[in-house]
Design an enzyme around this catalytic site. Sequence first.
Site, PDB file in Angstrom:
ATOM      1  NE  ARG A   1      -2.779   1.085   3.530  1.00 43.92           N
ATOM      2  CZ  ARG A   1      -3.733   1.219   4.462  1.00 43.92           C
ATOM      3  NH1 ARG A   1      -4.984   1.484   4.087  1.00 43.92           N
ATOM      4  NH2 ARG A   1      -3.448   1.063   5.730  1.00 43.92           N
TER       5      ARG A   1
ATOM      6  CG  ASP B   1      -4.580   2.530  11.082  1.00 47.73           C
ATOM      7  OD1 ASP B   1      -5.550   3.252  11.406  1.00 47.73           O
ATOM      8  OD2 ASP B   1      -4.652   1.679  10.179  1.00 47.73           O
TER       9      ASP B   1
END
Length: 546
Positions: free
Chosen positions: A162, A446
């Site tokens: 990613r 996160d």
Amino acid sequence: MDITRIRITAHAPGQDRVLTDEALGFLLQLHDAFECTRQQLLQDRRRRRAAFADGDSPRFLESTRRIREDASWRVAPPAPGLEDRRVEITGPIERKMTINALNSGAKVWLADCEDASSPLWRNVIASQVNLQDAIRGSIAFTSPEGKEYKVTAPETPTIVVRPRGWHLDEHRILVDGRPMSGSLVDFGLHVLHNADDLIAAGRGPYFYLPKLESHHEARLWNDVFVMAQQLLVLPQGTIRATVLIETITAAFEMEEILFELREHSAGLNAGRWDYLFSMIKAFRLRGPEFVLPDRARLTMTAPFMRAYTEQLVRACHRRGAHAIGGMAAFVPSAKDPEATERALAAVASDKAREAGDGFDGSWVAHPGLVETCRSAFDAVLGDRPNQLERTREDVPVDGAALIDLSTTEGDITEAGLRSNIEIGIRYMEAWLRGHGAVAIHSLMEDAATAEISRSQVWQWIHNESATADGRTITRERCEAIVDELAAGFDRNPGNRYREAIALFREIALEETYPAFLTLAGTERYLGDGAERPITGPIPVQERVAA
């Protein structure tokens, strides 16, 4: 290419191995071809954001109706290593966590350069070094305590990287004095250094694309893939990408996004946490009917979230694309077996719901959740690699359901308010020190979950929302909570709580709402490449202007 146009303003171990002349020339070609379009698309985002603030709402595009109504087109068949994705593990590309992910037993490892990674320069470089070593089978790690880590699994997950989103710059690599795109840096370095080895191993260069807000942004990625394959002499369609549907505007363009990426598409993912963040951000000034309850109450069973996930499965399976479910963020703990047992039961229920809804796989944040997720999907899939045949034509394409928050149940509580403030500050302190995935109160936090926390606080203040006890949420009330929490934070050498508290005040308590905490944090604290820890006591009464 004239790589003398490039200036690199920082240095980290492994940099010479990663930023070779060949790599810099490749990045420069991508930059020259696509930077102008990227900036135009970012300007489109800003215009759309302003329109939402003025009362506009996202809707299905009339200009792309023909794409949605044409039943004949399909995306490419699953690429090698992506046929079966019933459990995917996510995390930063730190050396120890890379080895743990490769040993986890998951089908896919999402190697995250974005929300689970703090953008310190040493992390940017180390992520690329660790990917190279993992792909070549040479990765190993010895902890400061002397514990050795190595890959022992007979079969390792397919690696899917990613890169950072289109909105993030790489300010340590300048072209003619202006920063490169973080997206193109992460993508370009991985595909250049690793594509041949991945293909030789029976896999390929695969990506997860974050934060897309339109099919035009997907088209830009597709153009990048086409050019990269031409430059590297790879067959067209070798690169594959799964798009995270984690913005409200992308939810109205799911089929168009698949269409733009057809030969490079590997499906869509329900990025639940960023999706909630996007909803709050888009409608933060639209009044009480768009105010959501405590973060802990925002489960996937909320009607607007059910509409989003079911319409995602329908869009994917109509076009032969994988639909991948959302994150299970719980972190198991041997110290509290009862709490762990309860949480695992909740994870099992969540994954069983996803499998029952037609998803082909789902995400976990910890190796201890892999078996729970796999069992839920095994019960539905059996020996089949996926359930693409379930087209979910029973699901209505309903734009109103995607933005109807009126039936969301739950209260705003004092505990929820305090939790948002604490998580926001604790996460950003760790992020400033270089850690993008942090276990806080048994949940893996996160950037996406921190975005929800700070955005809810901002929205509650500006809508004069009240907690369940009837007290209005004001800036002054939140400041008092910040001061109280600050006095209890650990003050170990190397902490960055002083800056984290200042950053939280800027992005959650000030009048202006920054679009992303990562942008605000990078510009204010990491913009000069400084990575030195700040020590000393936390100034409880310090105030920082926006």
